[in-house]
Design a protein around this motif. Sequence first.
Motif, PDB file in Angstrom:
ATOM      1  N   GLY A 187       0.783  -1.221   0.000  1.00 55.71           N
ATOM      2  CA  GLY A 187       0.000   0.000   0.000  1.00 55.71           C
ATOM      3  C   GLY A 187       0.817   1.274   0.000  1.00 55.71           C
ATOM      4  N   ASP A 188       2.091   1.160   0.357  1.00 61.87           N
ATOM      5  CA  ASP A 188       2.992   2.312   0.316  1.00 61.87           C
ATOM      6  C   ASP A 188       3.762   2.395  -0.996  1.00 61.87           C
ATOM      7  OD1 ASP A 188       2.371   3.237   2.907  1.00 61.87           O
ATOM      8  OD2 ASP A 188       3.695   1.736   3.797  1.00 61.87           O
ATOM      9  N   GLY A 189       3.458   1.485  -1.921  1.00 54.66           N
ATOM     10  CA  GLY A 189       4.156   1.477  -3.199  1.00 54.66           C
ATOM     11  C   GLY A 189       5.518   0.823  -3.135  1.00 54.66           C
ATOM     12  N   LYS A 190       5.764   0.024  -2.095  1.00 54.91           N
ATOM     13  CA  LYS A 190       7.052  -0.660  -1.955  1.00 54.91           C
ATOM     14  C   LYS A 190       6.935  -2.090  -2.475  1.00 54.91           C
ATOM     15  CE  LYS A 190       8.346   2.057   2.109  1.00 54.91           C
ATOM     16  NZ  LYS A 190       8.678   2.015   3.557  1.00 54.91           N
ATOM     17  N   PRO A 191       7.978  -2.583  -3.161  1.00 54.72           N
ATOM     18  CA  PRO A 191       7.899  -3.928  -3.737  1.00 54.72           C
ATOM     19  C   PRO A 191       7.888  -5.005  -2.665  1.00 54.72           C
ATOM     20  CG  PRO A 191      10.113  -3.050  -3.973  1.00 54.72           C
ATOM     21  CD  PRO A 191       9.268  -1.929  -3.451  1.00 54.72           C
ATOM     22  N   VAL A 192       7.076  -6.029  -2.882  1.00 52.26           N
ATOM     23  CA  VAL A 192       6.949  -7.130  -1.934  1.00 52.26           C
ATOM     24  C   VAL A 192       7.551  -8.411  -2.499  1.00 52.26           C
ATOM     25  CG1 VAL A 192       5.333  -8.574  -0.638  1.00 52.26           C
ATOM     26  CG2 VAL A 192       4.865  -6.129  -0.932  1.00 52.26           C
ATOM     27  N   ALA A 193       7.041  -8.856  -3.645  1.00 54.58           N
ATOM     28  CA  ALA A 193       7.460 -10.141  -4.200  1.00 54.58           C
ATOM     29  C   ALA A 193       7.084 -10.231  -5.668  1.00 54.58           C
ATOM     30  CB  ALA A 193       6.806 -11.291  -3.425  1.00 54.58           C
ATOM     31  N   LEU A 194       7.666 -11.223  -6.345  1.00 56.58           N
ATOM     32  CA  LEU A 194       7.334 -11.499  -7.735  1.00 56.58           C
ATOM     33  C   LEU A 194       6.132 -12.439  -7.794  1.00 56.58           C
ATOM     34  CD1 LEU A 194      10.911 -12.109  -9.193  1.00 56.58           C
ATOM     35  CD2 LEU A 194       9.397 -10.217  -9.782  1.00 56.58           C
ATOM     36  N   VAL A 195       5.150 -12.075  -8.571  1.00 56.76           N
ATOM     37  CA  VAL A 195       3.965 -12.907  -8.759  1.00 56.76           C
ATOM     38  C   VAL A 195       4.377 -14.161  -9.528  1.00 56.76           C
ATOM     39  CG1 VAL A 195       1.620 -12.996  -9.669  1.00 56.76           C
ATOM     40  CG2 VAL A 195       2.567 -10.817  -8.857  1.00 56.76           C
ATOM     41  N   PRO A 196       3.944 -15.343  -9.104  1.00 57.90           N
ATOM     42  CA  PRO A 196       4.371 -16.570  -9.789  1.00 57.90           C
ATOM     43  C   PRO A 196       3.855 -16.661 -11.225  1.00 57.90           C
ATOM     44  CG  PRO A 196       2.676 -17.047  -8.154  1.00 57.90           C
ATOM     45  CD  PRO A 196       3.091 -15.622  -7.948  1.00 57.90           C
ATOM     46  N   VAL A 197       4.772 -16.972 -12.136  1.00 59.91           N
ATOM     47  CA  VAL A 197       4.436 -17.279 -13.526  1.00 59.91           C
ATOM     48  C   VAL A 197       5.213 -18.529 -13.918  1.00 59.91           C
ATOM     49  CG1 VAL A 197       3.852 -14.941 -14.281  1.00 59.91           C
ATOM     50  CG2 VAL A 197       6.229 -15.683 -14.334  1.00 59.91           C
TER      51      VAL A 197
END
Length: 222
Positions: A187-197
């Motif tokens: 919500g603060d615009g900070k990266p969390v993780a890569l979405v699995p593909v």
Amino acid sequence: MAGLAMNKDAATSALPLLALPLLALLAACNMGADGNASSGESEQGELTGARIGAPFTLTNQNGKPTRWDEYKGQYRLVYFGYTYCPDVCPVDLQRIMQGFAKFEKQRPALAAKVQPMLISVDPQRDTPAVLKTYVAAFHPRLIGLTGTKEQIARVAKDFAVIFNAEGKPGATDYLVSHSRTPYLFDGDGKPVALVPVDDPGTPDVDEGTPDKVLAFLDKWIK
């Protein structure tokens, strides 16, 4: 590359050039099949602390200016791709949005806190009108964003995305190679993780099923 989209490991190998912390890079290179850090011990995503993302203003599929900060307080699920992509982008988007739709059905209040977005790496052809038809095919809440070549180049740099149009100058029939990095931001615009593909380098394992996307969202969206 498959379908001229780089896989996650190829993309993350380029991230040190864009000043990503080494720790985040190492975590990203040890992804488990569910798209999260393989140890499973930490509640922080593999991109926590990485310098990815920055405020921007682009144009949405309705032709209106859209600012990154408009979504402050919401999680942002960001995919870089383009509508003329022959295989990888539509498959990734379909599965991600199918997983999101399942999450929306099971956890509607939490899903309402997530904004999915496609940022085009092909602004020459991806006009708002083209994007409007395209994103509507995947999910009604998916927004498409485009801009000038200069705007897209800047956003791509800020989001650690590499892309390159492949073809003769002036041609209208060309492909765009690009790093395959679907991100989740908090919500603060900070990266969390890569979405699995799905990783084309592991043909016997499907890392990007809708159920794995669902599990990913269920883990990280609070």
